[in-house]
Enzyme design. Sequence first.
Site, short mmCIF file in Angstrom:
data_model
loop_
_atom_site.label_atom_id
_atom_site.label_comp_id
_atom_site.label_asym_id
_atom_site.label_seq_id
_atom_site.Cartn_x
_atom_site.Cartn_y
_atom_site.Cartn_z
N PRO A 154 0.78 -1.25 0.00
CA PRO A 154 0.00 0.00 0.00
C PRO A 154 0.81 1.30 0.00
CG PRO A 154 -0.15 -1.11 2.12
CD PRO A 154 0.56 -2.05 1.21
N PHE A 155 2.13 1.23 0.26
CA PHE A 155 2.93 2.46 0.28
C PHE A 155 4.13 2.35 -0.65
CE2 PHE A 155 0.76 1.91 4.36
CZ PHE A 155 -0.08 3.02 4.29
N LYS A 190 5.06 -4.44 13.53
CA LYS A 190 5.92 -5.33 14.30
C LYS A 190 5.19 -6.65 14.40
CE LYS A 190 9.89 -3.95 15.17
NZ LYS A 190 9.94 -3.72 13.72
N GLU A 206 4.55 -0.25 4.98
CA GLU A 206 4.41 0.49 6.24
C GLU A 206 4.31 2.01 6.07
OE1 GLU A 206 6.46 0.73 10.71
OE2 GLU A 206 7.32 -0.59 9.20
#
Length: 418
Positions: free
Chosen positions: A203-204, A237, A221
């Site tokens: 997504p990034f 994490k 992230e």
Amino acid sequence: MKTPQNISDFKQKALHWANQFEVCCFFDSNEYKDAYSAYDFIIAAEVTHELRCNTGSAFDELKSFYALHKQWIFGFFSYDLKNEIEDLQSNNTDGLNFPDLYFFVPKYLIAFKDGQAEVLLGKKSVLEEIELFQLQKQEQSETLQISQRLSKDQYIAKVEELRDHILRGDIYEVNFCQEFFAENAEINPVQTFELLNTVSPTPFAGYFKIYDQYILSATPERFLCKRGAKLISQPIKGTAKRSFDPTEDEAIKSQLRNDIKEQAENVMIVDLVRHDLTKSAVKGSVKVDELFGIYSFPQVHQMISTISCELKPEIHFIDAIKNAFPMGSMTGAPKVKAMKLIEAYEVTKRGIYSGSFGCISPDGDFDFNVVIRSILYNAKSKYLSFQVGGAITYQSNAASEYEECLLKASAILKVLGD
């Protein structure tokens, strides 16, 4: 507004069109639904103004640059800006030589949302130019000889030493990373990014070219995002491999969700992020929106938490970034001591790895990712690098941590043909 005939075709052409300029930046959500993303994908190309600086007064220079232009700006923060924020140093090997901070105002900016393209900067006819852009037939990149800075035995020995620091009470957790690299590497950066984004859509994801230096990222992230007066951070994490068998895959997912060790790692970083956000937050506004959310990507399941706050009106949004940087998921806790141990035990300067790139809008909203699962390339020196790591706690098993590193590296190794 214009609706392209074929969205994936338009996206590919837009990236290749942008790559003809000396500087360009492309962000792609890969159709992951996200409450905070302003656009599905966005492309910035060609420089009208730029800021390049190293540690010293980089954040203040960025404030001045933004105030001067009050325009969309795209850029990155290197991990080594930590030295400006705390009394720290970075003396390890650096084969890439990215600047510590780089931002630019683009000449062209095209944003895409809900099937429609919008030209935010530049002439409107640029959409037709992209539609008509001819893709060049590309030579396949040769298979690279990938080396590791640390052998398995060296990695395991260092993890055991870090566990001793935890036992002594120096830290609770540290993010320890290792470098994979290739020298005399010749790749086609656009083609390599497209392959990475196909093998591992996240997504990034993003492609960032500054002259001869490239970031090819498949990061899942988000570091920090600002929407109005709200700040949002989403640390990762907790990692588990995927299975091709749907039943087994669901079992792995459930196991990750309920894994006490992974939860402990995650909650330590959530606490650290809450502390970082408190420096910029309206009193009492820091909250955990989601704890231990499980999200699935092609190679891995990840445990992701979401923390938010309301930004104090008197705090400059760039100071809010500085107050949370570097991101807790890539350092450890307590943060400063963890960063000192990272410098002592890692053998490669992190540079842009575990830094962040993203964009700031004219009204001061922003969205920045975490540079992980990313290929970094200096075309001039023909040096290619990517790093992988994980959270070390006292419960960590060094051999298992090594295997997790290889799992995180798997998509990039596949793309590079190793």
